[in-house]
Every structure is written in structure tokens, then in C-alpha cells.
Scaffold this motif. Sequence first.
Motif, short mmCIF file in Angstrom:
data_model
loop_
_atom_site.label_atom_id
_atom_site.label_comp_id
_atom_site.label_asym_id
_atom_site.label_seq_id
_atom_site.Cartn_x
_atom_site.Cartn_y
_atom_site.Cartn_z
N PRO A 39 53.56 29.86 25.18
CA PRO A 39 53.89 29.26 26.72
C PRO A 39 53.16 30.04 27.71
O PRO A 39 53.04 29.57 28.81
N GLN A 40 52.41 30.98 27.20
CA GLN A 40 51.33 31.83 28.35
C GLN A 40 49.72 31.32 28.17
O GLN A 40 49.18 32.19 28.68
N GLU A 41 49.49 30.54 27.43
CA GLU A 41 48.31 29.71 27.38
C GLU A 41 47.37 29.73 28.82
O GLU A 41 48.17 29.13 29.63
N GLY A 42 46.34 30.17 29.11
CA GLY A 42 45.71 30.06 30.17
C GLY A 42 46.19 31.21 31.24
O GLY A 42 45.60 30.84 32.45
N LYS A 43 47.23 31.76 30.98
CA LYS A 43 47.82 32.97 31.98
C LYS A 43 47.20 34.33 31.50
O LYS A 43 47.23 34.64 30.50
N LYS A 44 47.20 35.00 32.76
CA LYS A 44 47.32 36.65 32.34
C LYS A 44 47.45 37.41 33.73
O LYS A 44 47.40 36.68 34.89
N ASN A 45 47.89 38.55 33.62
CA ASN A 45 47.94 39.43 34.79
C ASN A 45 46.81 40.73 34.75
O ASN A 45 46.58 41.33 33.56
N VAL A 46 46.26 41.06 35.55
CA VAL A 46 45.40 42.24 35.66
C VAL A 46 46.06 43.29 36.42
O VAL A 46 46.50 43.07 37.57
N ILE A 47 46.16 44.27 36.10
CA ILE A 47 46.82 45.58 36.75
C ILE A 47 45.91 46.54 36.87
O ILE A 47 44.82 46.96 36.32
N HIS A 48 46.53 47.62 37.94
CA HIS A 48 45.66 48.81 38.16
C HIS A 48 46.62 49.78 38.70
O HIS A 48 47.27 49.52 39.71
N HIS A 49 46.71 50.92 37.89
CA HIS A 49 47.78 51.95 38.33
C HIS A 49 47.32 53.05 39.04
O HIS A 49 46.17 53.48 38.66
N ILE A 50 47.91 53.75 39.62
CA ILE A 50 47.67 54.82 40.55
C ILE A 50 48.65 55.80 40.44
O ILE A 50 49.84 55.61 40.69
N ASP A 51 48.45 56.77 39.82
CA ASP A 51 49.55 58.09 39.51
C ASP A 51 49.77 58.64 41.06
O ASP A 51 50.75 58.59 41.62
N LYS A 52 48.64 59.24 41.60
CA LYS A 52 48.65 59.51 43.00
C LYS A 52 47.07 60.01 43.29
O LYS A 52 46.38 60.31 42.70
N ALA A 53 47.00 59.26 44.66
CA ALA A 53 45.73 59.19 45.18
C ALA A 53 45.79 58.74 46.74
O ALA A 53 46.69 58.28 47.25
#
Length: 214
Positions: A39-53
Motif C-alpha cells: 500500500p505504500q508503493e511510490g511513497k516515502k517521507n524524508v525527515i531531519h531531526h534537531i536535538d537542539k540548535a
Amino acid sequence: MYRYSAKEYNLSLLNMGGIRIGTLHDFRKAEHKSGIADPQEGKKNVIHHIDKAIVNNTDDLHGRAAKEFNIVNLGKGNASVSFTDCTFSKSFDEPDCFILCFSSEKSKKVMAEFEGADSCIEITNPDIFLQQLTDTLNLFTPVIFRGVHKVIYQNKEEVWNGADWGHNPAVIKELDFKNQYELRAIWQPRFNQKIRPFVTGSYKLISSCREISI
């Protein structure tokens, strides 16, 4: 390249040059057999995490991320923004395209990954086979052949690499499918027209494949 399928479908290819060309979005349907439906063919999420900045106009990783993810526009001044324990996210849903799946590996273990598959065809001349399919597809709807790609097995949530948006979602599958060793031939609709799977073929395909025992 190898095609695993029920014997009746492989015989159609061997005897009449008949083959079903699927689409990326069609693979999302639950009625497909195990090993095909996703069901997720052709889909994705891109993430970027920041602890503290503290993010400003300097060209560091977090600053580029804030810009690329459209989180904040700091302009050209000395403005800055503080981030603590936050995650940026961007979703991708690849436009529909025609796809024909193969495997790079020949084994009973791979065949077992595809529900209902009990025979294997080897594509003995991939260049001729794919060129003939491209010509045949163009008789029905204008397409551009985008080549054959190795499927990348990974989580559909991808950590931003700091340079671009990473792998094309059309060639990403979950780790559960990694034993399929899948290759994907991809054809893009030339004019972004709506497409659907269909059965097509040509007698010229027959000479470029053969049934093999595994």
C-alpha cells in the motif's frame, strides 16, 4: 533477469508473447497476492531531526534543512531561530508509471517470495526484450523508457542526507521484501496521462526468453 509467476502466465509469454504490464499505483491495491501488494508503493517521507540548535543564515546542516523543508525563511539579515527536539518532515508520492518486475537471482527461495508463482522465465536478451516492450507500449500510449533499476530495500521513512531528497520512491520497498532481489523496468507516461495496467505483448518477445528449472 528472471520472471517468477504462475505457469499459465509464463506460458502465455513463451507461446504468444503476452505479458501484463503493471503500474506503480496499482501495486498499492490489497487484492494483489503476497509479495506484490504494497500500500505504500511510490511513497516515502524524508525527515531531519534537531536535538537542539540555533539556526541562522550560515550554511550548516540544520540551516540548509530549515530552508529545504520550508520551515523558516531567515532572509538575508542576522535573524536566527532556536529549535529544540523537533523533526522536519516532507512527504513524497511518485507519479504513476508503468513497471515490469524481474529478479536478479535464480532460486527456489526467491520464487517462494511470490504467492502463486510456480515457474521461472529467464530473459536471455534484456535489451531486445525491453526495446520491444517499449515499442509496444508506445502503440497504446506515449512513454519514455527510464531504464532498469535495482530496488532499494529500506524503511519508507528516510533520513535527509543533507544534499538532495534521496532515492526515487518508485524504486524503494520495505525491508520485508528484500529476499526478492527485484529489478524494475520503468516507463514514464510522456504527457503525464492517466494509465492503468494492461496485458499486451508481441511475438518478438518470445525469442528473448526461455523457461528454466530451478
